[in-house]
Design an enzyme around this catalytic site. Structure first.
Site, PDB file in Angstrom:
ATOM      1  N   LYS A 163     -27.342  -8.647  -4.398  1.00  0.00           N
ATOM      2  CA  LYS A 163     -25.964  -9.045  -4.698  1.00  0.00           C
ATOM      3  C   LYS A 163     -25.049  -8.784  -3.522  1.00  0.00           C
ATOM      4  O   LYS A 163     -24.165  -9.589  -3.229  1.00  0.00           O
ATOM      5  CB  LYS A 163     -25.446  -8.304  -5.945  1.00  0.00           C
ATOM      6  CG  LYS A 163     -26.014  -8.854  -7.231  1.00  0.00           C
ATOM      7  CD  LYS A 163     -25.195  -8.436  -8.428  1.00  0.00           C
ATOM      8  CE  LYS A 163     -25.753  -9.053  -9.699  1.00  0.00           C
ATOM      9  NZ  LYS A 163     -25.118  -8.547 -10.901  1.00  0.00           N
TER      10      LYS A 163
ATOM     11  N   LYS B 262     -35.290 -16.475  -9.489  1.00  0.00           N
ATOM     12  CA  LYS B 262     -35.019 -16.417 -10.937  1.00  0.00           C
ATOM     13  C   LYS B 262     -33.778 -17.246 -11.278  1.00  0.00           C
ATOM     14  O   LYS B 262     -32.863 -17.387 -10.458  1.00  0.00           O
ATOM     15  CB  LYS B 262     -34.841 -14.967 -11.402  1.00  0.00           C
ATOM     16  CG  LYS B 262     -33.596 -14.316 -10.885  1.00  0.00           C
ATOM     17  CD  LYS B 262     -33.306 -12.999 -11.593  1.00  0.00           C
ATOM     18  CE  LYS B 262     -31.943 -12.511 -11.074  1.00  0.00           C
ATOM     19  NZ  LYS B 262     -31.475 -11.268 -11.545  1.00  0.00           N
TER      20      LYS B 262
ATOM     21  N   LYS C  59     -26.923 -16.607 -12.992  1.00  0.00           N
ATOM     22  CA  LYS C  59     -25.551 -17.106 -13.133  1.00  0.00           C
ATOM     23  C   LYS C  59     -24.883 -17.237 -11.775  1.00  0.00           C
ATOM     24  O   LYS C  59     -23.955 -18.000 -11.603  1.00  0.00           O
ATOM     25  CB  LYS C  59     -24.725 -16.107 -13.950  1.00  0.00           C
ATOM     26  CG  LYS C  59     -25.170 -15.909 -15.367  1.00  0.00           C
ATOM     27  CD  LYS C  59     -24.413 -14.710 -15.955  1.00  0.00           C
ATOM     28  CE  LYS C  59     -24.992 -14.266 -17.270  1.00  0.00           C
ATOM     29  NZ  LYS C  59     -24.610 -12.907 -17.642  1.00  0.00           N
TER      30      LYS C  59
HETATM   31  P1  TYM Z   1     -27.417  -9.738 -17.124  1.00  0.00           P
HETATM   32  O1  TYM Z   1     -26.067  -9.883 -17.755  1.00  0.00           O
HETATM   33  O2  TYM Z   1     -27.588 -10.250 -15.744  1.00  0.00           O
HETATM   34  O3  TYM Z   1     -28.523 -10.419 -18.012  1.00  0.00           O
HETATM   35  C1  TYM Z   1     -28.669 -10.186 -19.409  1.00  0.00           C
HETATM   36  C2  TYM Z   1     -30.144 -10.179 -19.771  1.00  0.00           C
HETATM   37  O4  TYM Z   1     -30.763 -11.415 -19.375  1.00  0.00           O
HETATM   38  C3  TYM Z   1     -31.957 -11.136 -18.632  1.00  0.00           C
HETATM   39  N1  TYM Z   1     -32.171 -12.202 -17.629  1.00  0.00           N
HETATM   40  C4  TYM Z   1     -33.309 -12.897 -17.499  1.00  0.00           C
HETATM   41  N2  TYM Z   1     -34.469 -12.862 -18.177  1.00  0.00           N
HETATM   42  C5  TYM Z   1     -35.437 -13.737 -17.805  1.00  0.00           C
HETATM   43  N3  TYM Z   1     -35.281 -14.643 -16.796  1.00  0.00           N
HETATM   44  C6  TYM Z   1     -34.136 -14.720 -16.091  1.00  0.00           C
HETATM   45  N4  TYM Z   1     -34.006 -15.621 -15.127  1.00  0.00           N
HETATM   46  C7  TYM Z   1     -33.074 -13.825 -16.432  1.00  0.00           C
HETATM   47  N5  TYM Z   1     -31.831 -13.617 -15.949  1.00  0.00           N
HETATM   48  C8  TYM Z   1     -31.274 -12.633 -16.690  1.00  0.00           C
HETATM   49  C9  TYM Z   1     -31.699  -9.799 -17.976  1.00  0.00           C
HETATM   50  O5  TYM Z   1     -32.906  -9.154 -17.624  1.00  0.00           O
HETATM   51  C10 TYM Z   1     -30.928  -9.064 -19.053  1.00  0.00           C
HETATM   52  O6  TYM Z   1     -31.823  -8.465 -19.964  1.00  0.00           O
HETATM   53  N6  TYM Z   1     -27.484  -4.949 -15.675  1.00  0.00           N
HETATM   54  C11 TYM Z   1     -27.626  -5.828 -16.803  1.00  0.00           C
HETATM   55  C12 TYM Z   1     -26.626  -5.577 -17.904  1.00  0.00           C
HETATM   56  C13 TYM Z   1     -26.635  -4.181 -18.451  1.00  0.00           C
HETATM   57  C14 TYM Z   1     -27.644  -3.608 -19.283  1.00  0.00           C
HETATM   58  C15 TYM Z   1     -27.172  -2.323 -19.619  1.00  0.00           C
HETATM   59  C16 TYM Z   1     -28.875  -4.073 -19.747  1.00  0.00           C
HETATM   60  C17 TYM Z   1     -25.653  -3.262 -18.317  1.00  0.00           C
HETATM   61  N7  TYM Z   1     -25.972  -2.140 -19.013  1.00  0.00           N
HETATM   62  C18 TYM Z   1     -27.931  -1.475 -20.438  1.00  0.00           C
HETATM   63  C19 TYM Z   1     -29.640  -3.224 -20.561  1.00  0.00           C
HETATM   64  C20 TYM Z   1     -29.158  -1.943 -20.888  1.00  0.00           C
HETATM   65  C21 TYM Z   1     -27.407  -7.257 -16.327  1.00  0.00           C
HETATM   66  O7  TYM Z   1     -26.769  -7.497 -15.321  1.00  0.00           O
HETATM   67  O8  TYM Z   1     -27.867  -8.216 -17.186  1.00  0.00           O
END
Ligand code: TYM
Length: 329
Positions: free
Chosen positions: A111, A194, A197
């Site tokens: 990032k 991957k 967003k």
């Molecule tokens: P975030 O908001 O980027 O994504 C939310 C969830 O979607 C999954 N994900 C994917 N899974 C499969 N293929 C993809 N291309 C893909 N892109 C995103 C992510 O693995 C996630 O499960 N840091 C985290 C948010 C967070 C969090 C937490 C998660 C903050 N605190 C506590 C779990 C527990 C994030 O940026 O997810």
């Protein structure tokens, strides 16, 4: 009863990777465990510099979480910034993780590299400490996430173990749970990256709110591979493997089995589009209904916040007691 926690950031629109990698499993898990799901707006702030964006995104994301099937009677859906304990435990976590550990996080490296010409906040660097607080506050046993979050769950475990060692047994040690297919959905235009967003060109990203003709077009233009045979081989044929993975996740089978039904790329693409359109149609309908009733959505959020805070406040107090801060009472 198993306690489950997972969160999603209100940055940009929810895409197929989020759904297949995470949200779908949140829904299927809600009747088997005590589940907490947060909309992590404080995390979104690490990459947001304009006003009036995060709030609107948060409300839309709440509508989406209920639209995909989270049931407010059993699942606790909350907004991170409404629960001050996240920030409070977040600081304690920052003091329990090392600079070196944070420096090794691939998400920070990716990032910050992408934002080369932009402002890179310290929050982007300490992000995993706040994420650890999100998880540990709820005594979560399991954290259902996509593959890209594994490293963040690992560091959460390390932090929890270190805290327990320093200050006495306080936190439950969580583990990551990833789905067998859909854990890493790739960009249709760039199947070695991957689906995300935060891309400049989103022609390879399927959003949950895309209309059927857009979805069809995106699948039709998906990058495949030079040969013509349909086999599941992530290394040699990443484009075809991604389509097989999406189609099999949408139809609840395995990519290997799905591959047996196709001999031509064109048929695989149209079948994938069709399955995804059918999967998303009811979600889109529910989303628009939910978003049209703001008062009801806010009621559901308040209900979730209340339940979440009841758990988070007890855990924070336990951590503060373990450390031995002077009590204010
Ligand atoms: P975030 O908001 O980027 O994504 C939310 C969830 O979607 C999954 N994900 C994917 N899974 C499969 N293929 C993809 N291309 C893909 N892109 C995103 C992510 O693995 C996630 O499960 N840091 C985290 C948010 C967070 C969090 C937490 C998660 C903050 N605190 C506590 C779990 C527990 C994030 O940026 O997810």
């Amino acid at each position: 009863m198993t306690r489950v926690l997972s969160c999603i950031q209100p940055t940009g629109d929810v895409h197929l990777g989020n759904y297949l990698g995470a949200l779908r499993n949140w829904v299927s898990g809600q009747d088997k465990a005590d589940v907490f799901h947060g909309i992590v707006d404080l995390h979104a702030l690490t990459v947001t510099e304009k006003s009036d964006i995060i709030g609107a995104n948060t409300l839309q994301l709440a509508a989406m979480l209920f639209a995909v099937g989270l049931n407010p009677d059993v699942a606790t859906v909350f907004v991170q910034s409404h629960i001050a304990e996240h920030s409070q435990l977040g600081w304690i976590m920052e003091c329990t993780v090392s600079f070196g550990e944070l420096s090794r996080m691939t998400q920070f490296k990716d990032k910050s590299a992408k934002r080369e010409a932009e402002f890179v906040s310290a929050g982007l660097f300490t992000y995993p400490a706040l994420q650890a607080a999100d998880i540990l506050l709820y005594d979560a046993n399991e954290v259902p996430v996509g593959d890209d979050q594994r490293q963040h769950i690992e560091i959460t475990r390390d932090i929890a173990i270190r805290f327990n060692h320093r200050f006495g047994d306080t936190f439950v040690i969580p583990k990551a749970v990833t789905p067998t297919s859909g854990a890493r959905v790739m960009d249709l235009q760039n199947p070695t990256a991957k689906m995300s967003k935060s891309v400049d060109d989103d022609s390879g990203v399927i959003y949950l709110l895309d209309d059927p003709s857009k979805i069809e077009k995106k699948f039709k233009r998906a990058v495949t591979d030079s040969e013509t045979d349909v086999v599941f081989d992530r290394e040699r044929k990443p484009g075809v493997a991604n389509l097989l993975e999406i189609l099999s996740a949408a139809t609840n089978t395995t990519p290997q089995k799905t591959a047996e039904n196709y001999t031509r790329y064109g048929d695989l693409k149209s079948a994938s589009a069709e399955a995804v359109i059918a999967m998303l149609a009811p979600i889109q309908k529910r989303y628009h209904d939910l978003l049209s009733d703001r008062a009801e959505l806010m009621r559901l959020i308040h209900k979730g916040n209340e339940r979440a805070q009841a758990v988070a406040s007890v855990t924070l107090a336990r951590a503060q007691k373990s450390i031995g801060f002077l009590s204010s009472k």
